[in-house]
Design a protein around this motif. Structure first.
Motif, PDB file in Angstrom:
ATOM      1  N   GLU A  83       0.835  -1.210   0.000  1.00 46.68           N
ATOM      2  CA  GLU A  83       0.000   0.000   0.000  1.00 46.68           C
ATOM      3  C   GLU A  83       0.872   1.263   0.000  1.00 46.68           C
ATOM      4  O   GLU A  83       0.598   2.221  -0.721  1.00 46.68           O
ATOM      5  CB  GLU A  83      -0.935   0.001   1.203  1.00 46.68           C
ATOM      6  CG  GLU A  83      -2.075  -0.993   1.092  1.00 46.68           C
ATOM      7  CD  GLU A  83      -2.903  -1.088   2.361  1.00 46.68           C
ATOM      8  OE1 GLU A  83      -2.592  -0.361   3.327  1.00 46.68           O
ATOM      9  OE2 GLU A  83      -3.848  -1.888   2.370  1.00 46.68           O
ATOM     10  N   LEU A  84       1.919   1.238   0.811  1.00 42.56           N
ATOM     11  CA  LEU A  84       2.829   2.381   0.880  1.00 42.56           C
ATOM     12  C   LEU A  84       3.515   2.601  -0.473  1.00 42.56           C
ATOM     13  O   LEU A  84       3.638   3.740  -0.942  1.00 42.56           O
ATOM     14  CB  LEU A  84       3.879   2.153   1.974  1.00 42.56           C
ATOM     15  CG  LEU A  84       4.876   3.277   2.211  1.00 42.56           C
ATOM     16  CD1 LEU A  84       4.168   4.519   2.702  1.00 42.56           C
ATOM     17  CD2 LEU A  84       5.939   2.847   3.196  1.00 42.56           C
ATOM     18  N   GLU A  85       3.926   1.508  -1.095  1.00 41.53           N
ATOM     19  CA  GLU A  85       4.571   1.597  -2.403  1.00 41.53           C
ATOM     20  C   GLU A  85       3.604   2.170  -3.444  1.00 41.53           C
ATOM     21  O   GLU A  85       3.975   3.030  -4.245  1.00 41.53           O
ATOM     22  CB  GLU A  85       5.037   0.205  -2.841  1.00 41.53           C
ATOM     23  CG  GLU A  85       5.799   0.190  -4.137  1.00 41.53           C
ATOM     24  CD  GLU A  85       6.227  -1.202  -4.549  1.00 41.53           C
ATOM     25  OE1 GLU A  85       6.899  -1.319  -5.585  1.00 41.53           O
ATOM     26  OE2 GLU A  85       5.878  -2.169  -3.854  1.00 41.53           O
ATOM     27  N   ALA A  86       2.343   1.711  -3.428  1.00 37.62           N
ATOM     28  CA  ALA A  86       1.341   2.218  -4.374  1.00 37.62           C
ATOM     29  C   ALA A  86       1.076   3.707  -4.142  1.00 37.62           C
ATOM     30  O   ALA A  86       0.914   4.479  -5.094  1.00 37.62           O
ATOM     31  CB  ALA A  86       0.052   1.417  -4.230  1.00 37.62           C
ATOM     32  N   GLU A  87       1.053   4.108  -2.872  1.00 42.49           N
ATOM     33  CA  GLU A  87       0.835   5.522  -2.521  1.00 42.49           C
ATOM     34  C   GLU A  87       1.963   6.395  -3.070  1.00 42.49           C
ATOM     35  O   GLU A  87       1.724   7.454  -3.669  1.00 42.49           O
ATOM     36  CB  GLU A  87       0.793   5.637  -0.988  1.00 42.49           C
ATOM     37  CG  GLU A  87      -0.083   6.734  -0.456  1.00 42.49           C
ATOM     38  CD  GLU A  87      -0.136   6.658   1.062  1.00 42.49           C
ATOM     39  OE1 GLU A  87       0.516   7.491   1.690  1.00 42.49           O
ATOM     40  OE2 GLU A  87      -0.833   5.771   1.598  1.00 42.49           O
ATOM     41  N   ILE A  88       3.193   5.936  -2.879  1.00 39.72           N
ATOM     42  CA  ILE A  88       4.360   6.693  -3.353  1.00 39.72           C
ATOM     43  C   ILE A  88       4.339   6.792  -4.873  1.00 39.72           C
ATOM     44  O   ILE A  88       4.602   7.855  -5.445  1.00 39.72           O
ATOM     45  CB  ILE A  88       5.667   6.034  -2.848  1.00 39.72           C
ATOM     46  CG1 ILE A  88       5.777   6.206  -1.333  1.00 39.72           C
ATOM     47  CG2 ILE A  88       6.883   6.632  -3.541  1.00 39.72           C
ATOM     48  CD1 ILE A  88       6.880   5.401  -0.691  1.00 39.72           C
ATOM     49  N   ALA A  90       1.711   6.692  -6.810  1.00 41.72           N
ATOM     50  CA  ALA A  90       0.622   7.588  -7.207  1.00 41.72           C
ATOM     51  C   ALA A  90       1.054   9.052  -7.073  1.00 41.72           C
ATOM     52  O   ALA A  90       0.757   9.881  -7.946  1.00 41.72           O
ATOM     53  CB  ALA A  90      -0.615   7.316  -6.361  1.00 41.72           C
ATOM     54  N   LYS A  91       1.761   9.374  -5.968  1.00 41.09           N
ATOM     55  CA  LYS A  91       2.249  10.747  -5.783  1.00 41.09           C
ATOM     56  C   LYS A  91       3.227  11.133  -6.881  1.00 41.09           C
ATOM     57  O   LYS A  91       3.166  12.239  -7.423  1.00 41.09           O
ATOM     58  CB  LYS A  91       2.917  10.890  -4.415  1.00 41.09           C
ATOM     59  CG  LYS A  91       1.949  10.951  -3.259  1.00 41.09           C
ATOM     60  CD  LYS A  91       2.671  11.096  -1.941  1.00 41.09           C
ATOM     61  CE  LYS A  91       1.692  11.093  -0.778  1.00 41.09           C
ATOM     62  NZ  LYS A  91       2.390  11.155   0.513  1.00 41.09           N
ATOM     63  N   GLU A  92       4.141  10.213  -7.214  1.00 40.36           N
ATOM     64  CA  GLU A  92       5.120  10.489  -8.266  1.00 40.36           C
ATOM     65  C   GLU A  92       4.427  10.706  -9.607  1.00 40.36           C
ATOM     66  O   GLU A  92       4.796  11.593 -10.378  1.00 40.36           O
ATOM     67  CB  GLU A  92       6.130   9.347  -8.374  1.00 40.36           C
ATOM     68  CG  GLU A  92       7.102   9.278  -7.223  1.00 40.36           C
ATOM     69  CD  GLU A  92       8.012   8.070  -7.282  1.00 40.36           C
ATOM     70  OE1 GLU A  92       7.804   7.184  -8.143  1.00 40.36           O
ATOM     71  OE2 GLU A  92       8.933   7.990  -6.464  1.00 40.36           O
ATOM     72  N   LYS A  93       3.407   9.896  -9.890  1.00 45.48           N
ATOM     73  CA  LYS A  93       2.678  10.034 -11.150  1.00 45.48           C
ATOM     74  C   LYS A  93       1.954  11.380 -11.202  1.00 45.48           C
ATOM     75  O   LYS A  93       1.940  12.050 -12.241  1.00 45.48           O
ATOM     76  CB  LYS A  93       1.676   8.890 -11.300  1.00 45.48           C
ATOM     77  CG  LYS A  93       0.995   8.866 -12.636  1.00 45.48           C
ATOM     78  CD  LYS A  93       0.112   7.656 -12.799  1.00 45.48           C
ATOM     79  CE  LYS A  93      -0.514   7.630 -14.177  1.00 45.48           C
ATOM     80  NZ  LYS A  93      -1.363   6.477 -14.382  1.00 45.48           N
ATOM     81  N   GLU A  94       1.365  11.769 -10.066  1.00 46.81           N
ATOM     82  CA  GLU A  94       0.667  13.050 -10.002  1.00 46.81           C
ATOM     83  C   GLU A  94       1.633  14.213 -10.269  1.00 46.81           C
ATOM     84  O   GLU A  94       1.313  15.155 -11.008  1.00 46.81           O
ATOM     85  CB  GLU A  94       0.009  13.214  -8.629  1.00 46.81           C
ATOM     86  CG  GLU A  94      -0.878  14.422  -8.497  1.00 46.81           C
ATOM     87  CD  GLU A  94      -1.494  14.510  -7.118  1.00 46.81           C
ATOM     88  OE1 GLU A  94      -1.766  15.646  -6.694  1.00 46.81           O
ATOM     89  OE2 GLU A  94      -1.686  13.466  -6.466  1.00 46.81           O
ATOM     90  N   VAL A  95       2.826  14.124  -9.693  1.00 46.67           N
ATOM     91  CA  VAL A  95       3.841  15.157  -9.907  1.00 46.67           C
ATOM     92  C   VAL A  95       4.227  15.225 -11.387  1.00 46.67           C
ATOM     93  O   VAL A  95       4.345  16.310 -11.967  1.00 46.67           O
ATOM     94  CB  VAL A  95       5.084  14.885  -9.020  1.00 46.67           C
ATOM     95  CG1 VAL A  95       6.268  15.735  -9.432  1.00 46.67           C
ATOM     96  CG2 VAL A  95       4.743  15.131  -7.561  1.00 46.67           C
ATOM     97  N   ARG A  96       4.417  14.048 -12.009  1.00 47.14           N
ATOM     98  CA  ARG A  96       4.781  14.017 -13.428  1.00 47.14           C
ATOM     99  C   ARG A  96       3.682  14.607 -14.301  1.00 47.14           C
ATOM    100  O   ARG A  96       3.954  15.355 -15.248  1.00 47.14           O
ATOM    101  CB  ARG A  96       5.074  12.578 -13.875  1.00 47.14           C
ATOM    102  CG  ARG A  96       6.416  12.051 -13.430  1.00 47.14           C
ATOM    103  CD  ARG A  96       6.802  10.808 -14.185  1.00 47.14           C
ATOM    104  NE  ARG A  96       5.789   9.774 -14.173  1.00 47.14           N
ATOM    105  CZ  ARG A  96       5.670   8.810 -13.276  1.00 47.14           C
ATOM    106  NH1 ARG A  96       6.538   8.760 -12.283  1.00 47.14           N
ATOM    107  NH2 ARG A  96       4.718   7.909 -13.345  1.00 47.14           N
ATOM    108  N   VAL A  97       2.418  14.267 -13.987  1.00 46.44           N
ATOM    109  CA  VAL A  97       1.291  14.767 -14.786  1.00 46.44           C
ATOM    110  C   VAL A  97       1.176  16.284 -14.668  1.00 46.44           C
ATOM    111  O   VAL A  97       0.990  16.983 -15.676  1.00 46.44           O
ATOM    112  CB  VAL A  97      -0.018  14.070 -14.358  1.00 46.44           C
ATOM    113  CG1 VAL A  97      -1.235  14.756 -14.919  1.00 46.44           C
ATOM    114  CG2 VAL A  97      -0.004  12.612 -14.791  1.00 46.44           C
ATOM    115  N   THR A  98       1.299  16.811 -13.455  1.00 47.26           N
ATOM    116  CA  THR A  98       1.204  18.272 -13.287  1.00 47.26           C
ATOM    117  C   THR A  98       2.351  18.986 -13.990  1.00 47.26           C
ATOM    118  O   THR A  98       2.158  20.042 -14.586  1.00 47.26           O
ATOM    119  CB  THR A  98       1.181  18.661 -11.795  1.00 47.26           C
ATOM    120  OG1 THR A  98       2.335  18.095 -11.152  1.00 47.26           O
ATOM    121  CG2 THR A  98      -0.078  18.170 -11.104  1.00 47.26           C
ATOM    122  N   ALA A  99       3.555  18.391 -13.932  1.00 42.48           N
ATOM    123  CA  ALA A  99       4.697  18.997 -14.618  1.00 42.48           C
ATOM    124  C   ALA A  99       4.480  18.992 -16.129  1.00 42.48           C
ATOM    125  O   ALA A  99       4.805  19.975 -16.812  1.00 42.48           O
ATOM    126  CB  ALA A  99       5.987  18.255 -14.265  1.00 42.48           C
TER     127      ALA A  99
END
Length: 160
Positions: A83-88, A90-99
């Motif tokens: 779960e922790l790995e999936a959360e991390i 997801a955050k990284e993907k969100e950062v990439r999408v916003t960038a």
């Protein structure tokens, strides 16, 4: 000089000479009969020839089994890690999408600014474009009437 050795016979003399690189590497009866002590169940080289005579089933060491609570605790720990790995991720993907969105918006603004600041003319007779060289043709920007209208509106800040 071959000493007292008789060829073709099974008997030989202990004082027969051994020559060359074979000295000390030949295993014969003189080694077994000599000063070397040969322990029980061992060959001259020292390798056991019979090995351990116990049953093979008694050699297998059993691994202690985990209790149900230990299994469940391990399962919960692994699940929490996933779960922790999936959360991390997801955050990284969100950062990439916003960038990526930010880069796209910046690129669009830059193109619009270049259009506003540049000088341009509308070509109505397009027959002469075929005679242009290839570099000039690449620099040519083709726009629809709506796009031209929006650029002019932004450039002069007024309604056409």
């Amino acid at each position: 000089d071959l000493g007292n050795k008789v060829f073709g016979s099974s008997s030989f003399s202990v004082d027969a000479p051994v020559q060359g690189a074979a000295m000390g590497k030949i295993k014969t009866r003189q080694h077994r009969a000599g000063n070397k002590v040969v322990p029980k169940q061992r060959t001259v080289s020292g390798r056991k020839w019979r090995g351990d005579l116990s049953k093979s089933s008694s050699k297998i060491k059993s691994v202690p089994r985990k209790t149900f609570e230990e299994k469940m605790a391990e399962k919960r720990r692994v699940q929490a890690a996933k779960e922790l790995e999936a959360e991390i991720k997801a955050k990284e993907k969100e950062v990439r999408v916003t960038a990526a969105k930010r880069r796209e918006a910046k690129k669009k603004r830059k193109e619009e600014a270049a259009l506003r600041s540049g000088t341009f003319q509308v070509i109505t007779k397009t027959t002469k474009i075929n005679k242009w060289n290839s570099k000039a043709k690449r620099q040519l920007l083709k726009m629809s009437a709506e796009q031209i209208e929006s650029v002019l509106k932004k450039k002069y800040h007024k309604e056409l």
